[in-house]
Design an enzyme around this catalytic site. Structure first.
Site, PDB file in Angstrom:
ATOM      1  N   ARG A 101       0.822  -1.214   0.000  1.00  0.00           N
ATOM      2  CA  ARG A 101       0.000   0.000   0.000  1.00  0.00           C
ATOM      3  C   ARG A 101       0.853   1.260   0.000  1.00  0.00           C
ATOM      4  O   ARG A 101       0.436   2.302  -0.492  1.00  0.00           O
ATOM      5  CB  ARG A 101      -0.921   0.014   1.240  1.00  0.00           C
ATOM      6  CG  ARG A 101      -1.925  -1.113   1.288  1.00  0.00           C
ATOM      7  CD  ARG A 101      -2.714  -1.071   2.582  1.00  0.00           C
ATOM      8  NE  ARG A 101      -3.358  -2.359   2.854  1.00  0.00           N
ATOM      9  CZ  ARG A 101      -4.092  -2.615   3.940  1.00  0.00           C
ATOM     10  NH1 ARG A 101      -4.279  -1.665   4.839  1.00  0.00           N
ATOM     11  NH2 ARG A 101      -4.631  -3.797   4.119  1.00  0.00           N
ATOM     12  N   GLU A 172     -10.808  -1.199  -5.819  1.00  0.00           N
ATOM     13  CA  GLU A 172     -11.309  -0.322  -4.763  1.00  0.00           C
ATOM     14  C   GLU A 172     -10.408   0.890  -4.573  1.00  0.00           C
ATOM     15  O   GLU A 172      -9.215   0.840  -4.839  1.00  0.00           O
ATOM     16  CB  GLU A 172     -11.394  -1.105  -3.451  1.00  0.00           C
ATOM     17  CG  GLU A 172     -12.110  -0.357  -2.341  1.00  0.00           C
ATOM     18  CD  GLU A 172     -11.742  -0.855  -0.956  1.00  0.00           C
ATOM     19  OE1 GLU A 172     -12.530  -0.613  -0.032  1.00  0.00           O
ATOM     20  OE2 GLU A 172     -10.662  -1.446  -0.788  1.00  0.00           O
TER      21      GLU A 172
END
Length: 484
Positions: A101, A172
């Site tokens: 991430r 997402e």
């Protein structure tokens, strides 16, 4: 740099693409973008997220989906197969690890090697970039239902390239929802720009016959986010994605706990998003909704945790959300076992099946709640467009600077952090302080009245202590944080 809400040319995408693919060795596997498109076309329709969501919406079905991800490919496949077969999941995720991430692929690689050595996952998710194209395709091919990428990445460009080419059909996040709640020092100019790349890539897939669904992250910072705030972020991210050619969008909302407000929120999210997409010229866009079960603290007692899960499942079904993201009875204890994850899924599946044919009647209370959410959201959205001189990207950056849009409890230094939410006497989310939100006197007085009613019932002055009490209430078996 100034970021504007303008569709990128293919020349711009392809020029920048070379730089992005070079940031980690596995990027070289997806240099041929058309090969990824052809692979997507080879997948059966049953593995397409958008197709399954639209079928559910048309038939009044609420689909169930977990969160899940571990470090190693075979173990990740085994986890997803277990949740599909034992948990009866309609849709599956690959939740990405924290190193990926933050684009820290070297550390993710170390985590993979240490996981191999220890025989257990030492990462909190699936490092898709490090595993690369072929391993990600193994994940998609190992299950019978669509798979989504769930993460939390401010700069998700390389992750998008690899996972889309690998057959994932839902992506997402967004430049606001994966920045403001997740990062401290990353500017909105940067993340909106990064996500324009992702959305233009998905737009290119769509132009070539492959439908990829996009899902902005709805809950933002948790359970005390007023619906108008999460709605505003979701709708702006939908508009930014639509400009780049995205046609299928799932907009999300995190459970706040009051049944009427939560149902009103899901219904108005569908209505307002369609209204603003059409108003801004984005026709033929397909909007579905996702309801996130309780995103706050959970009881440690598993029986009580199942109660929280069941309440979220019932609310999602009564609101007619297209899908619900499911929690587990181990939420208070850390990463759940696959068995606990499956239990949460089956519990939710039971509730949504039981309530499939039921709706919440449009009472005066529900109608009032819907109308107030719409007034608040329109006030923020219309002001964003105004301060942006007609441009949504410019407007959102200026609006955050001015506190016109403000996410409570967010870590980002680009967020004002002036609004203060608390529950009213019935557990609905109101605002002790509306900060610099562009509300008229009617809206502000509404919030003051609702908070004052709670203060009178509890025989105390409304204050920050109410907020603290509300944060810890569920763990103590209540929704509203009452004094002892």
């Amino acid at each position: 740099m100034e970021v504007l809400n303008k569709k990128w040319s293919m020349e711009k995408l392809m020029s920048l693409r070379k730089e992005i693919l070079a940031t980690w060795p596995t990027g070289s596997d997806v240099e041929d973008i058309d090969a990824g498109i052809e692979y997507q076309k080879s997948l059966p329709k049953s593995k397409n997220f958008a197709a399954k969501l639209l079928h559910a919406k048309e038939n009044g079905i609420t689909l169930v989906q977990p969160r899940a991800g571990v470090a190693l490919v075979n173990e990740h496949i085994g986890l997803l197969q277990f949740l599909q077969n034992e948990g009866q999941a309609d849709l599956l995720p690959s939740t990405i690890d924290s190193y990926t991430r933050q684009n820290r692929y070297q550390e993710a690689e170390k985590g993979i090697q240490e996981s191999i050595s220890s025989g257990r996952s030492l990462l909190n998710g699936f490092p898709a970039v490090n595993h690369g194209l072929e391993n990600c395709r193994r994940v998609v091919e190992s299950v019978n239902v669509p798979v989504q990428v769930r993460h939390g990445t401010p700069d998700a460009r390389l992750l998008a390239e690899i996972t889309l080419a690998a057959g994932f059909t839902d992506y997402e996040g967004g430049g606001i929802s994966y920045n403001i709640p997740y990062a401290k020092n990353v500017s909105l100019e940067k993340t909106i720009y990064y996500w324009q790349y992702v959305d233009r890539l998905i737009g290119y897939y769509h132009e070539n016959g492959v439908v990829i669904n996009r899902e902005p992250f709805g809950p933002l910072t948790g359970t005390l986010v007023p619906p108008c705030i999460s709605h505003t972020v979701a709708i702006v991210e939908a508009i930014l994605a639509a400009e780049q050619g995205v046609h299928n969008l799932t907009l999300g909302y995190g459970q706040c706990g009051n049944l009427v407000q939560d149902v009103a929120a899901i219904q108005t999210l569908q209505e307002l998003s369609e209204e603003y997409l059409l108003k801004n010229g984005y026709e033929n866009r397909h909007v579905t909704t996702v309801f996130h079960q309780w995103m706050g603290g959970f009881p440690q007692d598993e029986a009580k945790a199942f109660g929280v899960i069941s309440w979220g499942a019932a609310t999602a079904a009564l609101a007619k959300a297209t899908k619900v993201i499911v929690k587990t009875p181990h939420e208070a204890m850390g990463i759940p076992t696959k068995e606990a994850n499956a239990q949460g899924l089956r519990t939710t599946k039971q509730l949504v099946n039981m309530l499939k044919d039921q709706t919440l009647p449009l009472t005066n209370e529900l109608a009032e709640e819907k109308e107030m959410i719409k007034k608040e959201t329109r006030a923020i959205l219309d002001t964003i467009l105004k301060v942006g001189d007609g441009d949504w990207a410019r407007g959102i950056i200026r609006a955050f600077e001015a506190g016109i849009i403000d996410v409570p409890f967010a870590p980002s230094r680009y967020n004002a952090g002036r609004i203060l939410p608390a529950r009213d006497n019935n557990g609905a989310i109101r605002m002790l302080d509306t900060g610099d939100l562009p509300f008229d006197k009617e809206i502000i007085d509404f919030h003051k009245k609702k908070i004052a009613e709670r203060g009178e019932a509890e025989e105390r002055e409304p204050s920050f202590q109410m907020v603290i009490d509300d944060i810890y209430a569920i763990g103590k078996g209540m929704l509203v944080g009452r004094p002892n």
